[in-house]
Design an enzyme around this catalytic site. Structure first.
Site, PDB file in Angstrom:
ATOM      1  N   THR A   1       0.870  -1.173   0.000  1.00 21.44           N
ATOM      2  CA  THR A   1       0.000   0.000   0.000  1.00 21.44           C
ATOM      3  C   THR A   1       0.896   1.208   0.000  1.00 21.44           C
ATOM      4  OG1 THR A   1      -1.835  -0.971   1.193  1.00 21.44           O
ATOM      5  CG2 THR A   1      -1.537   1.358   1.489  1.00 21.44           C
TER       6      THR A   1
ATOM      7  N   ARG B   1     -14.759  -6.866   0.480  1.00 20.18           N
ATOM      8  CA  ARG B   1     -13.741  -6.788   1.534  1.00 20.18           C
ATOM      9  C   ARG B   1     -13.085  -5.395   1.552  1.00 20.18           C
ATOM     10  NH1 ARG B   1      -7.920  -5.685   1.866  1.00 20.18           N
ATOM     11  NH2 ARG B   1      -7.115  -6.832   3.650  1.00 20.18           N
TER      12      ARG B   1
ATOM     13  N   GLY C   1      -9.949  -3.299   3.498  1.00 18.66           N
ATOM     14  CA  GLY C   1      -8.766  -3.508   4.332  1.00 18.66           C
ATOM     15  C   GLY C   1      -8.597  -2.404   5.364  1.00 18.66           C
TER      16      GLY C   1
ATOM     17  N   THR D   1       1.175  -0.567   6.501  1.00 16.12           N
ATOM     18  CA  THR D   1       1.031  -1.379   5.303  1.00 16.12           C
ATOM     19  C   THR D   1       1.153  -2.843   5.714  1.00 16.12           C
ATOM     20  OG1 THR D   1       1.982  -1.911   3.136  1.00 16.12           O
ATOM     21  CG2 THR D   1       3.524  -1.133   4.798  1.00 16.12           C
ATOM     22  N   GLY D   2       0.485  -3.717   4.978  1.00 17.52           N
ATOM     23  CA  GLY D   2       0.578  -5.137   5.309  1.00 17.52           C
ATOM     24  C   GLY D   2      -0.777  -5.808   5.331  1.00 17.52           C
TER      25      GLY D   2
HETATM   26  C1  SD4 Z   1      -4.884  -4.126   2.780  1.00 18.92           C
HETATM   27  N1  SD4 Z   1      -3.112  -3.048   3.975  1.00 18.92           N
HETATM   28  O1  SD4 Z   1      -5.813  -3.945   2.027  1.00 18.92           O
HETATM   29  C2  SD4 Z   1      -3.719  -3.205   2.694  1.00 18.92           C
HETATM   30  C3  SD4 Z   1      -2.763  -3.691   1.687  1.00 18.92           C
HETATM   31  C4  SD4 Z   1      -1.358  -3.405   2.033  1.00 18.92           C
HETATM   32  O2  SD4 Z   1       0.827  -3.764   1.981  1.00 18.92           O
HETATM   33  O3  SD4 Z   1      -0.968  -2.654   2.805  1.00 18.92           O
HETATM   34  N2  SD4 Z   1      -0.421  -3.963   1.553  1.00 18.92           N
HETATM   35  O4  SD4 Z   1      -4.846  -5.055   3.593  1.00 18.92           O
END
Ligand code: SD4
Length: 338
Positions: free
Chosen positions: A198, A226, A228, A249-250
């Site tokens: 992200t 969904r 996030g 992020t994650g």
């Molecule tokens: C999510 N956190 O939709 C976001 C995607 C993301 O590193 O951060 N990716 O879960």
């Protein structure tokens, strides 16, 4: 001597020294985004404009395929977007989730903040709002996202995010029905460095104005609908000009349960330096999910910054970008995960 040492040690780091301002910090080695945000700030633009332009650049460049159109197709093959922007002076926020057919998600989030009294709009209605605000509706599918989707279908819809359903989701595609008989725990997570990235961005100017924002297309093969962590205030990002800002992020499904960005900002308010605040926010999640995939960036109002990540398969080091007057060009930094 001992007393003065004690006073220095107990002073919050923000009172000890000032770091160069303005400053922009963003997740991952997204150089184009960093450069776009920095060029706004160095020419005297606002932190909100810097965050919006920076994240929008990633949406245009489809950073890593996980920001913007044409990435992370859901179970029905569609790309949907989540984004938010927060003004740390006024505490106003604009967010969109499950946004469909509009490329510039952070732009729509900004429009929610500036043209409504709401905080978050979702799904079809968010898209309609965007169209009414002048954003162009277009298909977010590309050859690449179509290919990811058709490969996934061919592979019996693996991996996916279903549990306690029949037919067995670890072997078969849906449609699924709830499986009442067997109580299962949450299965192994399918989130890793390839399914996730992200853009999360935080910006501070010389006047102490702070802003934060995020933009993402979420998670490959997510269940339609969904949402996030990225558009969730305090989870994906948080900004408060009296304390600092953070962005995460994650694995959003896990991370949003702990509001890591809010926690990090509150720890900085209490005097923690940004690296320590970032680490504590990760530690809080780690206690429950020891190998979750995730990282966070933090900055306090004196311009000091830090980052932290959880050591997980495929993530031993986290890269992020820092732009300030020290080098006048975005610099790639990294932190070892713990
Ligand atoms: C999510 N956190 O939709 C976001 C995607 C993301 O590193 O951060 N990716 O879960």
């Amino acid at each position: 001597m001992f007393l003065s040492l004690l006073i220095i040690v107990s002073l919050p780091s923000c009172l000890l020294r000032q770091a160069p301002l303005p400053v922009v910090v963003n997740t991952w080695p997204f150089k184009g985004a960093a450069a776009a945000a920095w060029s706004v700030l160095r020419s005297g633009g606002s932190v909100l404009d810097a965050v919006e332009k920076g994240c929008a650049r990633c949406e245009e460049e489809q950073c890593d395929g996980t920001v913007g159109f044409g990435g992370s197709p859901d179970e029905s093959g569609e790309t949907t977007l989540d984004a938010m922007i927060m003004n740390g002076n006024t505490m106003e926020v604009g967010a969109v989730a499950d946004l469909r057919r509009i490329k510039n998600a952070i732009g729509v989030a900004r429009a929610v903040m500036e043209h409504t009294e709401h905080t978050m709009l979702v799904g079809e209605s968010a898209s309609l709002f965007a169209e009414n605000m002048g954003f162009v509706a277009e298909d977010l599918t590309t050859d690449k996202s179509l290919n990811i989707f058709s490969q996934w279908l061919k592979g019996n819809c693996q991996p996916n995010y279903r549990k306690n359903v029949s037919p067995d989701s670890s072997k078969s595609c849906g449609p699924y029905r709830p499986e009442a008989e067997q109580e299962q725990n949450e299965g192994p997570r399918h989130v890793n460095i390839h399914s996730h990235d992200t853009i999360g961005m935080i910006a501070l100017d010389q006047n102490g104005h702070v802003a934060a924002g995020t933009s993402t297309n979420g998670l490959n093969h997510k269940v339609p609908g969904r949402v996030g962590d990225s558009p969730i205030i305090g989870a994906g990002a948080y900004a408060d000009s009296s304390a600092g800002a953070a962005a995460a992020t994650g694995d959003g499904d896990i991370m949003m349960r702990f509001l890591p960005s809010y926690l990090a900002v509150e720890l900085m308010r209490a005097g923690a330096d940004p690296s320590a605040a970032c680490k504590s926010a990760i530690s809080r999640i780690k206690r429950h999910y020891s190998d979750f995939f995730g990282a966070i960036i933090c900055a306090n109002i004196t311009g000091h910054y830090g980052a932290a990540c959880n050591k997980a398969p495929g993530l031993t080091e986290f890269h992020f970008m820092v732009s300030n007057s020290e080098s006048d060009t975005p610099v790639l930094k990294s932190v070892g995960c713990f």
